[in-house]
Design a protein around this motif. Structure first.
Motif, PDB file in Angstrom:
ATOM      1  N   ASP A 139     -16.108 -36.863  20.590  1.00  0.00           N
ATOM      2  CA  ASP A 139     -17.077 -35.914  20.948  1.00  0.00           C
ATOM      3  C   ASP A 139     -16.678 -34.431  20.831  1.00  0.00           C
ATOM      4  N   PHE A 140     -16.028 -34.313  19.697  1.00  0.00           N
ATOM      5  CA  PHE A 140     -15.521 -33.075  19.543  1.00  0.00           C
ATOM      6  C   PHE A 140     -16.580 -31.782  19.406  1.00  0.00           C
ATOM      7  N   GLY A 141     -16.121 -30.501  20.127  1.00  0.00           N
ATOM      8  CA  GLY A 141     -17.139 -29.692  20.095  1.00  0.00           C
ATOM      9  C   GLY A 141     -17.874 -29.330  21.362  1.00  0.00           C
ATOM     10  N   ASN A 188      -4.974 -38.174  14.945  1.00  0.00           N
ATOM     11  CA  ASN A 188      -5.086 -38.151  13.455  1.00  0.00           C
ATOM     12  C   ASN A 188      -6.541 -37.899  12.821  1.00  0.00           C
ATOM     13  N   THR A 189      -7.488 -37.967  13.953  1.00  0.00           N
ATOM     14  CA  THR A 189      -8.907 -37.966  13.669  1.00  0.00           C
ATOM     15  C   THR A 189      -9.497 -36.923  14.535  1.00  0.00           C
ATOM     16  N   VAL A 190     -10.623 -36.453  14.110  1.00  0.00           N
ATOM     17  CA  VAL A 190     -11.597 -35.722  14.981  1.00  0.00           C
ATOM     18  C   VAL A 190     -13.050 -36.327  14.627  1.00  0.00           C
ATOM     19  N   LYS A 191     -13.877 -36.687  15.896  1.00  0.00           N
ATOM     20  CA  LYS A 191     -15.037 -37.181  15.559  1.00  0.00           C
ATOM     21  C   LYS A 191     -16.116 -35.981  16.192  1.00  0.00           C
ATOM     22  N   ILE A 192     -16.910 -35.467  15.333  1.00  0.00           N
ATOM     23  CA  ILE A 192     -17.721 -34.444  15.467  1.00  0.00           C
ATOM     24  C   ILE A 192     -18.999 -35.043  16.447  1.00  0.00           C
ATOM     25  N   ASP A 193     -19.096 -34.423  17.512  1.00  0.00           N
ATOM     26  CA  ASP A 193     -20.333 -35.124  18.377  1.00  0.00           C
ATOM     27  C   ASP A 193     -21.401 -35.067  17.879  1.00  0.00           C
ATOM     28  N   HIS A 194     -22.345 -36.011  18.332  1.00  0.00           N
ATOM     29  CA  HIS A 194     -23.705 -36.175  17.535  1.00  0.00           C
ATOM     30  C   HIS A 194     -24.618 -35.039  17.660  1.00  0.00           C
ATOM     31  N   SER A 195     -24.337 -34.213  18.970  1.00  0.00           N
ATOM     32  CA  SER A 195     -25.370 -33.148  19.265  1.00  0.00           C
ATOM     33  C   SER A 195     -25.378 -32.156  17.859  1.00  0.00           C
ATOM     34  N   PHE A 196     -24.106 -32.013  17.449  1.00  0.00           N
ATOM     35  CA  PHE A 196     -24.008 -30.971  16.232  1.00  0.00           C
ATOM     36  C   PHE A 196     -24.648 -31.338  14.906  1.00  0.00           C
ATOM     37  N   ILE A 197     -24.608 -32.982  14.781  1.00  0.00           N
ATOM     38  CA  ILE A 197     -25.150 -33.513  13.737  1.00  0.00           C
ATOM     39  C   ILE A 197     -26.874 -33.561  13.764  1.00  0.00           C
ATOM     40  N   HIS A 198     -27.464 -33.682  14.916  1.00  0.00           N
ATOM     41  CA  HIS A 198     -28.643 -33.854  14.985  1.00  0.00           C
ATOM     42  C   HIS A 198     -29.688 -33.008  14.269  1.00  0.00           C
ATOM     43  N   ASP A 199     -29.547 -31.628  14.105  1.00  0.00           N
ATOM     44  CA  ASP A 199     -30.130 -30.920  13.541  1.00  0.00           C
ATOM     45  C   ASP A 199     -29.706 -30.286  12.230  1.00  0.00           C
ATOM     46  N   VAL A 212     -29.240 -23.585  11.074  1.00  0.00           N
ATOM     47  CA  VAL A 212     -28.145 -22.764  10.256  1.00  0.00           C
ATOM     48  C   VAL A 212     -26.886 -22.626  11.266  1.00  0.00           C
ATOM     49  N   ASP A 213     -27.132 -22.349  12.600  1.00  0.00           N
ATOM     50  CA  ASP A 213     -25.980 -22.509  13.424  1.00  0.00           C
ATOM     51  C   ASP A 213     -25.132 -23.529  13.406  1.00  0.00           C
ATOM     52  N   ASP A 214     -25.844 -24.750  13.407  1.00  0.00           N
ATOM     53  CA  ASP A 214     -25.081 -26.112  13.518  1.00  0.00           C
ATOM     54  C   ASP A 214     -24.614 -26.391  12.112  1.00  0.00           C
ATOM     55  N   GLU A 215     -24.969 -26.061  11.161  1.00  0.00           N
ATOM     56  CA  GLU A 215     -24.715 -26.247   9.880  1.00  0.00           C
ATOM     57  C   GLU A 215     -23.305 -25.509   9.808  1.00  0.00           C
ATOM     58  N   ASN A 216     -23.314 -24.082  10.102  1.00  0.00           N
ATOM     59  CA  ASN A 216     -22.052 -23.603  10.124  1.00  0.00           C
ATOM     60  C   ASN A 216     -20.833 -24.113  10.910  1.00  0.00           C
ATOM     61  N   LEU A 217     -21.371 -24.550  12.321  1.00  0.00           N
ATOM     62  CA  LEU A 217     -20.251 -25.062  12.841  1.00  0.00           C
ATOM     63  C   LEU A 217     -19.660 -26.365  12.424  1.00  0.00           C
ATOM     64  N   VAL A 218     -20.521 -27.278  11.810  1.00  0.00           N
ATOM     65  CA  VAL A 218     -20.035 -28.565  11.409  1.00  0.00           C
ATOM     66  C   VAL A 218     -19.097 -28.063  10.101  1.00  0.00           C
ATOM     67  N   ARG A 219     -19.513 -27.258   9.233  1.00  0.00           N
ATOM     68  CA  ARG A 219     -18.748 -26.812   8.277  1.00  0.00           C
ATOM     69  C   ARG A 219     -17.423 -26.375   8.709  1.00  0.00           C
ATOM     70  N   ALA A 220     -17.402 -25.557   9.793  1.00  0.00           N
ATOM     71  CA  ALA A 220     -16.251 -24.901  10.127  1.00  0.00           C
ATOM     72  C   ALA A 220     -15.298 -26.159  10.665  1.00  0.00           C
ATOM     73  N   ALA A 226     -18.234 -37.948  11.313  1.00  0.00           N
ATOM     74  CA  ALA A 226     -19.271 -37.580  12.084  1.00  0.00           C
ATOM     75  C   ALA A 226     -20.071 -38.533  12.969  1.00  0.00           C
ATOM     76  N   GLU A 227     -20.454 -38.282  13.947  1.00  0.00           N
ATOM     77  CA  GLU A 227     -21.170 -39.114  14.805  1.00  0.00           C
ATOM     78  C   GLU A 227     -22.803 -38.838  14.970  1.00  0.00           C
ATOM     79  N   GLY A 228     -23.497 -40.210  14.878  1.00  0.00           N
ATOM     80  CA  GLY A 228     -24.825 -39.924  15.154  1.00  0.00           C
ATOM     81  C   GLY A 228     -25.669 -39.535  14.099  1.00  0.00           C
ATOM     82  N   VAL A 229     -25.206 -40.103  12.918  1.00  0.00           N
ATOM     83  CA  VAL A 229     -26.017 -39.953  11.432  1.00  0.00           C
ATOM     84  C   VAL A 229     -27.061 -40.790  11.587  1.00  0.00           C
TER      85      VAL A 229
END
Ligand code: C2E
Ligand code: MG
Ligand code: MG
Ligand code: MG
Length: 287
Positions: free
Chosen positions: A187-189, A204-215, A220-228, A242-245
């Protein structure tokens, strides 16, 4: 109906609170029911695991899966962990549930391994388990009982509580890593994420929370966050999931950003290990 509830509340005097809001009343009743039933659930074999595939974007196949616990309640049917894990976490029951999940997941991972499938199984760990004195021994015992190579086991810890008490948790996390198993931040982020913390944690691993993937793509904000998150994690030599794809567009977006793995309904819902076996046959994965 609300009027009737109000009327009954007045007539019932000190029981008033139970009649004031029928919704709250129903929620209290269900919670009580679950608390009572959880003990039996552990003893009576009502818990079971499902496995959700994690798709390796580079290898283009399923090399990992997350173990997710479910409760088959005799009267209520299958109950999701989102509902009963928080209740279990308020008591010692979470430790027993965690031990069951650990053993069951190792057993299944070892069976897959014996059949020639190199599938990493990730298991969620609760904060209460990290504070349990027996955790290290339990992990060690489970690995040797099922003769599972430690590299095929990963633990997911949610960032919120670990980051808040980072110094306290580093010793146990380091000891877990020394067993040869992997660690992921789940649930990173969503919590107190900070690069400094990520650098300090032996993960070893970071799992990006699904709430950042959703949109994404689109927001654009979420795109930038995920990229970062992806580029910073890679700079720290961490693997990114990435979770919740749920859509092909999300997959394509993440592929372009060199995300390592995706997990979500697009690729597969939580299911049996037979589903994992079918998905893991390289011939079934589109090039
Ligand atoms: P989590 O670890 O972040 O697990 C991912 C959750 O997202 C799972 O819900 C999964 O079914 C759901 N999910 C996966 N792909 C998608 C998607 O494409 N779209 C959407 N909308 N959702 C998706 P689940 O199985 O209900 O688990 C909920 C949470 O319960 C987990 O979140 C985890 O925090 C906790 N949990 C589950 N099993 C265990 C366990 O064995 N031990 C502990 N301590 N916690 C557990
Ligand atoms: Mg998880
Ligand atoms: Mg998660
Ligand atoms: Mg979650």
């Amino acid at each position: 109906n609300a009027d009737l509830a109000m009327y009954e509340a007045k007539m019932n005097g000190r029981n008033a609170v139970y009649f004031f809001d029928p919704d709250i009343n129903a929620r209290h009743q269900r919670r009580h029911l679950l608390e009572e039933g959880l003990r039996e659930a552990i003893a009576g074999a009502q818990l079971f695991l499902q496995y959700q595939p994690r798709f390796d974007i580079c290898a283009k196949q399923v090399l990992a899966a997350e173990a997710l616990v479910r409760w088959n309640h005799p009267k209520q049917g299958v109950i999701s962990p989102g509902e009963f894990i928080p209740i279990a976490e308020e008591s010692e029951l979470i430790v027993e549930i965690g031990r069951f999940v650990l053993n069951e997941a190792c057993c299944e991972a070892a069976a897959l391994y014996r059949d020639g499938y190199e599938i990493l199984i990730s298991v969620n760990l609760s904060p209460r388990q990290l504070r349990d004195r027996d955790l290290l021994r339990d992990i060690h015992d489970a690995l040797s009982r099922y003769d599972l190579p430690p590299r095929l086991l990963e633990f997911e810890i949610t960032e919120t509580y670990v980051m808040e008490n980072i110094e306290q948790f580093i010793p146990i996390l380091t000891q877990i890593r020394e067993l040869g198993v992997r660690l992921a931040v789940d649930d990173f982020g969503t919590g107190y994420s900070s690069l400094m913390y990520l650098k300090k944690l032996p993960v070893n691993t970071v799992k990006i929370d699904h709430s950042f993937i959703h949109d994404v793509p689109g927001d654009v904000d979420d795109e930038n966050l995920v990229r970062a998150i992806i580029s910073m994690s890679h700079n720290l030599r961490l693997r990114v999931v990435a979770e919740g794809v749920e859509t092909a567009e999300q997959l394509q977006f993440l592929r372009e950003l060199h995300c390592d793995e995706i997990q979500g309904f697009l690729l597969g819902r939580p299911g049996s290990t037979d589903q994992l076996r079918r998905l893991s046959r390289p011939s079934l994965i589109a090039p």
